[in-house]
Scaffold this motif. Structure first.
Motif, PDB file in Angstrom:
ATOM      1  N   ASP A  78       0.828  -0.794   0.037  1.00  0.00           N
ATOM      2  CA  ASP A  78      -0.013  -0.277   0.051  1.00  0.00           C
ATOM      3  C   ASP A  78       1.072   1.123  -0.047  1.00  0.00           C
ATOM      4  OD1 ASP A  78      -1.779   2.024   0.502  1.00  0.00           O
ATOM      5  OD2 ASP A  78      -2.157   1.159   2.386  1.00  0.00           O
TER       6      ASP A  78
ATOM      7  N   ASP B 109       0.143   4.817   0.344  1.00  0.00           N
ATOM      8  CA  ASP B 109      -0.397   5.457   0.805  1.00  0.00           C
ATOM      9  C   ASP B 109      -0.059   5.321   2.692  1.00  0.00           C
ATOM     10  OD1 ASP B 109      -1.278   7.713  -0.370  1.00  0.00           O
ATOM     11  OD2 ASP B 109      -3.160   6.736  -0.336  1.00  0.00           O
ATOM     12  N   THR B 110       0.228   3.316   2.818  1.00  0.00           N
ATOM     13  CA  THR B 110       0.805   3.823   4.558  1.00  0.00           C
ATOM     14  C   THR B 110       2.219   3.133   4.262  1.00  0.00           C
ATOM     15  OG1 THR B 110      -0.776   1.614   4.152  1.00  0.00           O
ATOM     16  CG2 THR B 110      -2.073   3.466   4.202  1.00  0.00           C
ATOM     17  N   GLY B 111       2.209   2.369   3.829  1.00  0.00           N
ATOM     18  CA  GLY B 111       3.633   1.724   3.563  1.00  0.00           C
ATOM     19  C   GLY B 111       2.962  -0.065   4.016  1.00  0.00           C
TER      20      GLY B 111
ATOM     21  N   MET C 156      -1.827 -11.305   9.586  1.00  0.00           N
ATOM     22  CA  MET C 156      -0.948 -11.463   9.208  1.00  0.00           C
ATOM     23  C   MET C 156      -0.609 -11.882   8.465  1.00  0.00           C
ATOM     24  SD  MET C 156       1.270  -8.835  11.510  1.00  0.00           S
ATOM     25  CE  MET C 156       2.152  -8.066  10.673  1.00  0.00           C
TER      26      MET C 156
ATOM     27  N   PRO D 279       5.289  -0.816   8.378  1.00  0.00           N
ATOM     28  CA  PRO D 279       4.617   0.686   7.321  1.00  0.00           C
ATOM     29  C   PRO D 279       5.361   1.458   7.123  1.00  0.00           C
ATOM     30  CG  PRO D 279       2.610  -0.637   8.601  1.00  0.00           C
ATOM     31  CD  PRO D 279       4.624  -1.324   9.121  1.00  0.00           C
ATOM     32  N   GLU D 280       5.480   2.202   8.450  1.00  0.00           N
ATOM     33  CA  GLU D 280       6.386   3.512   8.451  1.00  0.00           C
ATOM     34  C   GLU D 280       7.963   3.022   8.216  1.00  0.00           C
ATOM     35  OE1 GLU D 280       6.745   5.209  11.922  1.00  0.00           O
ATOM     36  OE2 GLU D 280       8.337   6.676  11.366  1.00  0.00           O
TER      37      GLU D 280
ATOM     38  N   LEU E 299       7.251   3.231   4.517  1.00  0.00           N
ATOM     39  CA  LEU E 299       5.956   4.259   3.647  1.00  0.00           C
ATOM     40  C   LEU E 299       7.240   5.439   3.127  1.00  0.00           C
ATOM     41  CD1 LEU E 299       4.313   6.096   2.390  1.00  0.00           C
ATOM     42  CD2 LEU E 299       3.730   6.606   4.566  1.00  0.00           C
ATOM     43  N   ARG E 300       8.919   5.758   4.748  1.00  0.00           N
ATOM     44  CA  ARG E 300       9.847   6.338   4.807  1.00  0.00           C
ATOM     45  C   ARG E 300      10.481   6.099   3.099  1.00  0.00           C
ATOM     46  NH1 ARG E 300      11.347   8.910   8.468  1.00  0.00           N
ATOM     47  NH2 ARG E 300       9.932   8.793  10.012  1.00  0.00           N
TER      48      ARG E 300
ATOM     49  N   ARG F 247       8.945   7.475   0.144  1.00  0.00           N
ATOM     50  CA  ARG F 247       8.831   8.501  -0.043  1.00  0.00           C
ATOM     51  C   ARG F 247      10.402   9.102  -0.153  1.00  0.00           C
ATOM     52  NH1 ARG F 247       3.978  10.898   2.655  1.00  0.00           N
ATOM     53  NH2 ARG F 247       4.845  12.929   2.966  1.00  0.00           N
TER      54      ARG F 247
ATOM     55  N   HIS G  66      -4.978   2.462  11.231  1.00  0.00           N
ATOM     56  CA  HIS G  66      -4.100   1.776  10.740  1.00  0.00           C
ATOM     57  C   HIS G  66      -3.299   2.140  12.030  1.00  0.00           C
ATOM     58  CE1 HIS G  66      -0.502   1.667   8.041  1.00  0.00           C
ATOM     59  NE2 HIS G  66      -0.202   2.494   9.086  1.00  0.00           N
TER      60      HIS G  66
ATOM     61  N   VAL H 212       0.033  -2.072  12.774  1.00  0.00           N
ATOM     62  CA  VAL H 212       0.849  -2.692  11.840  1.00  0.00           C
ATOM     63  C   VAL H 212      -0.157  -3.804  11.456  1.00  0.00           C
ATOM     64  CG1 VAL H 212       3.014  -3.666  12.448  1.00  0.00           C
ATOM     65  CG2 VAL H 212       2.431  -2.003  13.065  1.00  0.00           C
TER      66      VAL H 212
ATOM     67  N   TYR I  51       5.022  10.526  10.386  1.00  0.00           N
ATOM     68  CA  TYR I  51       4.756   8.537   9.717  1.00  0.00           C
ATOM     69  C   TYR I  51       2.848   8.357  10.181  1.00  0.00           C
ATOM     70  CZ  TYR I  51       3.236   4.624   8.462  1.00  0.00           C
ATOM     71  OH  TYR I  51       2.461   3.650   8.154  1.00  0.00           O
TER      72      TYR I  51
ATOM     73  N   TRP J 254       1.576  11.987   7.936  1.00  0.00           N
ATOM     74  CA  TRP J 254       1.382  10.969   7.242  1.00  0.00           C
ATOM     75  C   TRP J 254       0.026   9.555   6.811  1.00  0.00           C
ATOM     76  CZ3 TRP J 254       7.214   8.991   6.137  1.00  0.00           C
ATOM     77  CH2 TRP J 254       7.992   9.688   6.522  1.00  0.00           C
ATOM     78  N   ILE J 255      -0.063   9.378   7.365  1.00  0.00           N
ATOM     79  CA  ILE J 255      -1.078   8.786   7.566  1.00  0.00           C
ATOM     80  C   ILE J 255      -2.831   9.282   8.047  1.00  0.00           C
ATOM     81  CG2 ILE J 255      -2.083   7.080   8.833  1.00  0.00           C
ATOM     82  CD1 ILE J 255      -0.070   5.875   6.721  1.00  0.00           C
TER      83      ILE J 255
ATOM     84  N   ALA K 280      -3.204  10.130   4.136  1.00  0.00           N
ATOM     85  CA  ALA K 280      -3.836   9.015   3.725  1.00  0.00           C
ATOM     86  C   ALA K 280      -5.608   8.643   4.074  1.00  0.00           C
ATOM     87  CB  ALA K 280      -2.515   7.916   3.295  1.00  0.00           C
TER      88      ALA K 280
ATOM     89  N   ARG L 295      -7.663  11.121   2.954  1.00  0.00           N
ATOM     90  CA  ARG L 295      -8.162  11.465   1.492  1.00  0.00           C
ATOM     91  C   ARG L 295      -8.904  10.028   0.931  1.00  0.00           C
ATOM     92  NH1 ARG L 295      -3.592   9.962  -0.008  1.00  0.00           N
ATOM     93  NH2 ARG L 295      -1.855  10.076   0.792  1.00  0.00           N
ATOM     94  N   ARG L 296      -8.881   8.680   2.140  1.00  0.00           N
ATOM     95  CA  ARG L 296      -8.899   7.550   1.594  1.00  0.00           C
ATOM     96  C   ARG L 296     -10.972   7.371   1.980  1.00  0.00           C
ATOM     97  NH1 ARG L 296      -4.933   2.839   2.651  1.00  0.00           N
ATOM     98  NH2 ARG L 296      -4.359   3.517   0.908  1.00  0.00           N
TER      99      ARG L 296
END
Lengths: 761, 289
Positions: free
Chosen positions: A626, A628-630, A695, A749-750, A753-754, A757, B180, B182, B263, B266-267, B270, B273-274
């Motif tokens: 994803d 957008d979120t990583g 997961m 995710p972080e 995404l980092r 970017r 959101h 993990v 972070y 950023w979420i 995101a 928007r979603r």
């Protein structure tokens, strides 16, 4: 060897004790209930690095119901350790990480233990803390162990400090090789500390006996090394210590006490029991375990490889800095293995690696599932994909170009008898659908190979005692760890003796009765105890057949045992029951006792001579990122393994799935987080994120055959190797999906995404 | 540590009056029990779980009345909540494991006042009211006034949350709760975003857009500037992008062991928007162009 040759081997018999485990019967260490046992607990350092100026236990001792309060002053002035003997039973003079045991208490109740621990007054003089493994090597860093020398094998001219292990790999001429390369790729990777997080907590119990001996119960993977450690740290003669293994609810190397010289839990418990003159039991709290027991270290890996335009590897140079933590623990062994594995298992004529294992003010390194291997492979196999990308080659074709073949040498193996690496690569490619499956946007497929070199290690014995009903009682030195003891061992004995597995009882390890063993570690249970028990069962069978031969008027060589009957081969009507022969044996030799051993030295010599067959693997994953979120979702996962002959397919499948799942956790979310003071920020399961079932993908475990190993019937170790490839496999799939290489774990995710970017995606 | 099991609200309130700051109220215990294990014990525990009739979920005055002792799983199982408060239902459904949902109560989730509490941002967006009771009487107040800071509410140490009143959303509205973390539902939210909106008559623009943000400020918050930015407008890609950035600027996330503040920003961007895109599509049948 096809499994059709065997009656028992190759079948999926149910696990002995499986139902009891599922329905919650009291089978684990934590279920132990010793009459009149006191509760024990440990006071742990609140500083990551400090001088202990004084410890005042008077207030704690004065509490009614408190039966013992001990510090290092109450134990012999003896240290323990593996490569470096650098640790006291309880911290003396200095503490070196937050969680270092300083004092211990035994009392009538857990509440009193808690109260007494609070009343112990420790005066600390805080010292500068170093948590970064690179920083600790600098001249400016604080010294962690004043009296520990630098490793003797450190190359000349290297200026470092706080180093407690060095491993060099020197094959060919890496510098000259690099000069001939068309393409050179140079990268740095980083992994974080994880805790093995077995669900059953660690326990220790100790009872002083009337004859002056002490009995210790432990859910430890290595009862004999525990015995050594308890004897030496309490000052008792070795034969005054008896260690009994309890059931174990997972360990993954984390319960390798004694082997790892880790948390010292059993010696501390014994010291309390000896002081209180009463039985004591300690059950560790989960958060206490996370901050204080042994872990899989984080490490930093520099890797640079040169290749020819056609993909042929020519040279590799690299460096590993491996974090041992506050004491050497298993750091040098794990860091050394890590360094070798960064060298890889491909054909590579020129390699130079420097591996440094270093002290920092953090939890101590243990032998967690494939010690050093998953970290090395995250770097090495991610790097292989980077080279393939640089060359514009398909990652599978590039690897196939460099796989070792029969007769080749790889790091740690002078000569290969065969090589299954290419077959696992091709099969993984086919099973995941590489080149065939239609990938959607942000989806990708990644591969990573793995090896787990079966090298040197101690031997071990086995005893098979026949009972008068024809059943067998078996002694081995490996504990019931859910693998060899409940599956492989009874199956081998049943196969050799022609009896059902229900007739075979494998005894719990008791150091007063069991053969010595180095510990249930290193994927060596089948290699050591399996080989030994095969010989022991054959010895017992030969004795039985000799006794039966007279009765059946045949020579022993013409006899066989089938379904508890001894019969003449080809004339099954001429038979006598196994029970009657065993029973009659009472009048001759008492009972039939078969003995066998695995001679590790001889086995290694043989493998050097003929070459060895190593376990290889390739994992393949399909992921969706994803952007957008990583967030990374693993859609499909295939693990192709060569584990030699498969004795119990379901057990092997379980090992592979479990090992892969464990490393998928490290790949996607797990890490122990510290602040700059060395405090663990996520000690509980609320914050320490292990992967949950939502997961994890279904893990398709596939085995290849035709490459028999050094174990009985050609088995190879299967417990650890599945944890080697997953981190690189997921990183490579992310790269395939997004074109972005993430070089730092976890692939959370972080972090993802980092990286996206930073790459402008 | 003393332990009390009051049988009535009055009895509970008098215990709180008596013990003040020393008292800790416990219901489902999914947070309190962990605290007791890892930090100092409170002076006393007041277990309100046995007070009868505080777990009702029923229709009341054009909305739903929820008793604070209703478990998260009871919310998830309630037809009324599922049909009439789908936003709250969605938050309940993404709330940890079934074992936790069976035990944890909505009152506990609210009174804990953790910025990441799953039901909090949805309650703000639904403009629900808290029924708070002290020994000298009861009053209602909007949740926007109820939350004072992390772990702090207008209950102080002497009040009890005795009810949650949630008005029905406007007919034809659509709402989404995006979490959101993990591990998805099996984890504490790093960011939670609730978005609710209606469409105008000819479905050419959004009306009454409400955006609630969880885990990115000392309390759950609304994003009023962003709501104003998009309300009354047709959504296009540029506006959605602007709204995401705007919501992020209205948050003030911290850095902790779960993630960095950067972070989390950023979420928020995101997920806002979603959420807007999903509402737009559900309300107008069109993709954001």
């Amino acid at each position: 060897m096809a499994k059709a040759e065997y009656t028992v081997l190759g079948t999926d018999m149910p696990r002995k004790g499986g139902v009891e485990r599922v329905v919650g019967k009291g089978v684990y260490g934590i279920d132990l209930n010793l009459p009149d046992a006191l509760s024990g607990g440990v006071l742990r350092s609140e500083h990551a690095h400090a001088k202990i100026v004084g410890i005042d236990t008077s207030e704690a001792k004065a509490i009614p119901g408190v039966r013992a309060v001990v510090t290092a002053a109450d134990a012999p002035d003896v240290r323990y350790g593996r490569s470096y003997i650098d640790r006291y039973i309880l911290a003396k003079d200095k503490v070196r990480y937050m969680g270092d045991p300083v004092a211990a208490v035994a009392a009538d109740s857990q509440a009193l233990v808690k109260e007494a621990l609070k009343k112990i007054k420790v005066t600390y003089e805080p010292l500068p803390v170093v948590v970064d493994p690179e920083e600790t090597m600098l001249e400016s860093a604080p010294t962690l162990h004043e009296d520990m020398p630098l490793p003797k094998n450190l190359p000349e001219g290297v200026q470092v400090k706080n180093v407690c292990g060095y491993t060099g790999v020197n094959i060919g001429d890496a510098e000259a090789g690099m000069a001939e390369a068309d393409v050179v790729v140079d990268e740095v990777y980083e992994t974080k500390m994880i805790h093995p997080q077995y669900l059953e907590p660690r326990i220790a119990a100790a009872r002083p006996e009337e004859d002056g001996r002490i009995t210790v119960w432990a859910n430890a993977q290595a009862p004999f090394p525990v015995r050594t450690e308890v004897a030496s740290l309490t000052g008792l003669p070795l034969n005054s210590v008896r260690v009994i293994s309890t059931g174990i609810g997972g360990g993954f190397g984390g319960k390798g006490s004694g082997v790892t010289s880790s948390a010292g839990l059993e010696p501390i418990c014994a010291l309390l029991a000896l002081t209180a003159k009463q039985p004591v039991m300690i059950v560790m709290d989960k958060a206490e375990e996370t901050i204080s027991t042994t872990i899989r270290s984080g490490c930093k890996i520099w890797i640079k490889t040169g290749a020819k335009k056609d993909g042929t590897l020519v040279a590799r140079q690299g460096k590993v800095v491996y974090d041992a933590g506050g004491y050497s623990g298993f750091g040098n062994q794990a860091g050394g293995r890590c360094t070798q594995m960064v060298g890889g298992w491909y054909r590579l004529p020129n390699i130079h690696m420097d591996g440094f294992t270093v002290y920092t003010n953090k939890q101590v390194c243990g032998p967690v599932r494939g010690p050093g291997g998953p970290q090395a492979t995250f770097a090495m196999e991610s790097h292989m994909d980077s080279i393939a990308a640089e060359l514009g080659m398909d990652p599978i074709e590039f690897r196939l170009k460099n796989v070792p073949e029969k007769g080749d040498s790889i790091v740690g193996v002078p000569k290969l008898r065969d090589s299954s690496l290419a077959e696992t690569l091709n099969l993984a490619k086919e099973k995941i659908g590489w080149g065939k499956i239609q990938l959607e946007k942000n989806q990708g497929i990644g591969f990573a190979t793995g090896a787990w070199i079966e090298g040197s290690g101690p031997g071990g014995g086995a005893v098979v005692k026949m009972n008068e009903d024809g059943s067998a009682t078996v002694h081995i030195g490996k504990v019931d760890y859910g693998t060899a003891a409940p599956f492989g061992i009874p199956m081998i004995v049943a196969e050799v003796l022609g009896i059902p597995t229900d007739d075979v009882t494998v005894l719990n390890v008791d150091t007063d009765a069991s053969p010595w063993d180095a510990g249930t570690v290193g994927s060596r249970s089948m290699l050591v105890s399996g080989n030994a028990v095969k010989l022991a069962a054959e010895d017992a069978r030969d004795q039985i057949l000799r006794m039966a031969a007279g009765q059946l008027e045949a020579s022993p060589e013409d006899l066989e045992i089938v379904d508890r009957q001894i019969q003449v081969k080809g004339a099954p009507s001429r038979s006598v029951s196994l029970a009657s022969v065993c029973n009659a044996g009472h009048n001759e030799i008492g009972d039939v006792i078969g003995r066998g051993y695995f001679d590790s030295k001889a086995s290694q010599a043989h493998e050097r001579e003929t070459g060895s067959s190593q376990p290889f693997t390739t994992h393949a994953a399909m992921v969706e990122v994803d952007t957008d979120t990583g967030n990374v979702k693993v859609l499909k996962y295939v693990a192709v393994h060569d584990v030699g002959f498969v004795v119990h397919p379901k057990a092997v499948e379980g090992q592979i799935e479990g090992a892969a799942a464990m490393s998928l956790g490290q790949a996607l979310c797990e890490q122990v987080v510290h602040d700059s003071d060395g405090r663990t920020l996520n000690p509980t399961f609320v914050d320490y994120l292990m992967p949950t079932i939502n997961m994890l993908p279904r893990i398709e475990a596939v085995t290849v055959s035709g490459y028999p190993g050094a174990g009985p019937y050609g088995t190879k170790g299967a417990g650890e190797i599945g944890s080697v490839p997953p981190m690189a496999c997921i990183a490579n799939a992310i790269y395939n999906a997004t074109g972005v290489r993430v070089r730092r774990l976890p692939l959370s995710p972080e972090n993802v995404l980092r990286a996206l970017r930073e790459a402008g995606k | 540590m003393d332990y009390f099991e009051p049988k009535t609200v009055d009895e509970a309130l008098s215990l709180l009056d008596q013990h003040g700051e020393q008292a800790e109220v416990i219901a489902g215990g999914t947070d309190v029990m962990v605290d007791i294990k890892y930090s100092d014990e409170p002076g006393c525990l007041v277990n309100i779980k046995r007070i009868p009739d505080l777990n009702a979920i029923r229709e009341s005055n054009g909305g739903v009345h929820i008793g604070p002792l209703a478990t998260i799983h009871e919310l998830e199982e309630s037809e009324l909540v599922r049909k009439r408060l789908p936003l709250l239902w969605s938050a309940a459904h993404q709330f940890a494991s079934l074992q936790i949902r069976n035990t944890a109560t909505i009152g506990g989730n609210i009174c804990r006042a953790s910025p990441s509490g799953e039901t909090l941002a949805p309650l703000l967006v639904l403009e629900a009211e808290a029924e708070v009771t002290f020994s000298d009487g009861a009053r209602t107040e909007p949740f926007s006034a109820f939350f004072k800071g992390p772990g702090e509410t207008s209950l102080g140490s002497k009040g009890l949350l005795t009810g949650i009143n949630v008005p029905y959303p406007a007919d034809g509205s659509h709402a989404v709760y995006l979490k959101h973390a993990v591990r998805g539902p099996m984890d504490i939210a790093m960011v939670g975003v609730a978005v609710m909106a209606t469409a105008n008559a000819d479905k050419s623009a959004l009306d009454d857009v409400r955006i609630g943000l969880g885990a990115v400020a000392p309390t759950p918050v609304r994003a009023p500037k962003t709501e104003a930015l998009v309300s009354g407008k047709a959504l296009d890609a540029a506006l959605v992008k602007e709204a995401g950035a705007s919501a992020a600027s209205e948050s003030s996330p911290i850095t902790d062991q779960r993630s960095s503040g950067e972070y989390r920003g950023w979420i928020v961007d995101a997920l806002t928007r979603r959420g807007l895109e999903q509402c737009w599509q559900a309300l107008t049948g069109k993709e954001v162009a």
